[in-house]
Scaffold this active site. Sequence first.
Site, PDB file in Angstrom:
ATOM      1  CG  ASP A  88      -1.993   0.885   1.297  1.00 14.20           C
ATOM      2  OD1 ASP A  88      -2.945   1.043   0.566  1.00 14.20           O
ATOM      3  OD2 ASP A  88      -1.914   1.795   2.251  1.00 14.20           O
TER       4      ASP A  88
ATOM      5  CD  GLU B 121      15.717 -14.785   4.620  1.00 12.19           C
ATOM      6  OE1 GLU B 121      14.965 -15.554   5.522  1.00 12.19           O
ATOM      7  OE2 GLU B 121      16.080 -13.853   4.957  1.00 12.19           O
TER       8      GLU B 121
HETATM    9  C1  NOJ Z   1      -4.487   3.107  -0.995  1.00 11.55           C
HETATM   10  C2  NOJ Z   1      -5.603   2.093  -0.706  1.00 11.55           C
HETATM   11  O1  NOJ Z   1      -5.760   1.275  -1.851  1.00 11.55           O
HETATM   12  C3  NOJ Z   1      -6.667   2.977  -0.191  1.00 11.55           C
HETATM   13  O2  NOJ Z   1      -7.856   2.222  -0.302  1.00 11.55           O
HETATM   14  C4  NOJ Z   1      -6.234   3.549   1.206  1.00 11.55           C
HETATM   15  O3  NOJ Z   1      -7.345   4.275   1.414  1.00 11.55           O
HETATM   16  C5  NOJ Z   1      -5.172   4.151   1.031  1.00 11.55           C
HETATM   17  N1  NOJ Z   1      -3.934   3.674   0.364  1.00 11.55           N
HETATM   18  C6  NOJ Z   1      -4.445   4.254   2.469  1.00 11.55           C
HETATM   19  O4  NOJ Z   1      -3.985   3.335   3.094  1.00 11.55           O
END
Ligand code: NOJ
Length: 581
Positions: free
Chosen positions: A235, A287
């Site tokens: 993310d 790993e």
């Molecule tokens: C990207 C994610 O896809 C989204 O849904 C989220 O709100 C933000 N990152 C923050 O984690």
Amino acid sequence: MLADMSVDTVTEATSPATGPLTPIHTADTAPGWWRSAVIYQVYPRSFRDLNGDGVGDLAGITEELPQLAELGVDAVWLSPFYRSPQRDAGYDVSDYCDVDPIFGTLGDFDVMMAESHRLGLRVIVDLVPNHCSDQHAAFQAALAAPAGSPERDMFIFRDGAGEGGHEPPNNWQSHFGGPAWTRVAGPDGQPDQWYLHLFDSSQPDFNWDNPAVHAEFERVLRFWLDRGVSGFRVDVAHALVKAPGLPAWGGRADGSSTDGFPGHEAPMFGQPALHDIYRRWREVLDEYGPDRILCAEANVDPLPRLANWVRPDQMHQAFNFPYLHAGLDIHRLRTVVTDSLMALDAVGAPSTWVLSNHDVVRHASRFGYNGHGPRDGDGIGPFDPQPDVSLGRHRAAAASLFMLGLPGAAYLYQGEELGLPDGTDIPEHLRQDPTFARTGGERLGRDGCRVPLPWRAAEPHLGFGAGESPWLPFPASFAELARDLQAGSPSSHLSLYREILRQRRALDLGRGSLAWAENWCTSSSLAYVNGTTLVLMNLNHDPLELPAGQVLLRSASPDDARYLASGETAWIRLESGAPTD
Ligand code: NOJ
């Protein structure tokens, strides 16, 4: 959508098959399942609710996995199901190594993994390393500790600016609207320091200058690798490290160039030190053998810069957001496909392709506008101009057939195989995306693309769950789009997707080559050859006469088999093949 799956042969066509070819990419023979995989994004809250509380769960995923195997995908990516107060639908994690009770237990996760593997499906999970929840034990400890303590150093705490420190430390804005800083009370109850949150105030950013943060995330990686996952979607992978000194920045904190602020200039994005983090993570994954992967959710422009993220010692894949944002603009599509393949070939990585996810308006809705629709992450409300749903679905089928012929890996978002549109009539009191509250309703946010899936038309709540109402209401159109109705119809969107995935695999298109077929590339049509398959999309108002060859697939049933109508794509087997490999 697709009235007839049988193969047509155009016999009377007079057009030459391809004309001159502009080769861009040769066939990919490097090892790695992920280089050509089709990966299906499961959004657990909205997939299937087995325990009847109105929210999807892991047992629901296990229950329906056979449907995904039958669809023909290679792997699933699960959005977060970790312990979380759900202020950002699970992207606010309070315990990275446990399952939130609304989704089930670690035992349920293990059962789901076993069932996936039995069905030959790999599982990728979401890793959220930029920020956690304010309920995470580490942040609670930071709040209880004084300024300058090791506990606070896990996060980005700073003194405020101005007299009494009443102003935020800098001008950064949250991706969801409003300032990216929130002030806390000290252990003595007096106003104290501020902490940085690029997203909601309930999502404090970790301090990646602190080695303790690195150690904690290595532990998290190993925890899930030991449980058998095939990798991680990372993310906001471009945001972990901030520029030294946190210099002022006037753009919105999403790094998107659509705001007019190119992401690569932002001090919270794309910092060079990120690459060492991902090099280390790659070592950890290696790993466990060559089959575990990292995929960056990295909004990095331009594409050669994105390619830096997928050099052989770093991530395996990165999402191709420029492709998603190209929409159905012929010029942009050609440019982004060419640039993607060339930039990624230069580092030996495959491209990925994507049209929808849980953060953007579904492509069946985006393509239902002539002219400009809504901004991707801002949603469509009941008082906005509404998309033409049937036009949108028609074009969405064409766009998917175009995308799934491309060489590389592809990501699908749950429900796109049903041609689902966004929910556009969600009442305000049911909206849950923090964007809505943080902008005072000015931006509706992403709830519209997160409406639960319709499984069985005749069952309560369209088969999503037998108990409470789903956490977001179904639009009226979902009943006729239910999976069971589509499964029985050879002309449905679902049947088209199954057939696309079957032929994509049989023709090995994910490993294939790409050359632009110049005779068919105009201001309103685009065509490429992958191996012996010509993929032709017509966005002109007028029908295009098809070239000679066997029509393998079409995105819609034809009135006249010799022509490709407006907003349609076809795959055609070239009679003599094309020397592009
Ligand atoms: C990207 C994610 O896809 C989204 O849904 C989220 O709100 C933000 N990152 C923050 O984690």
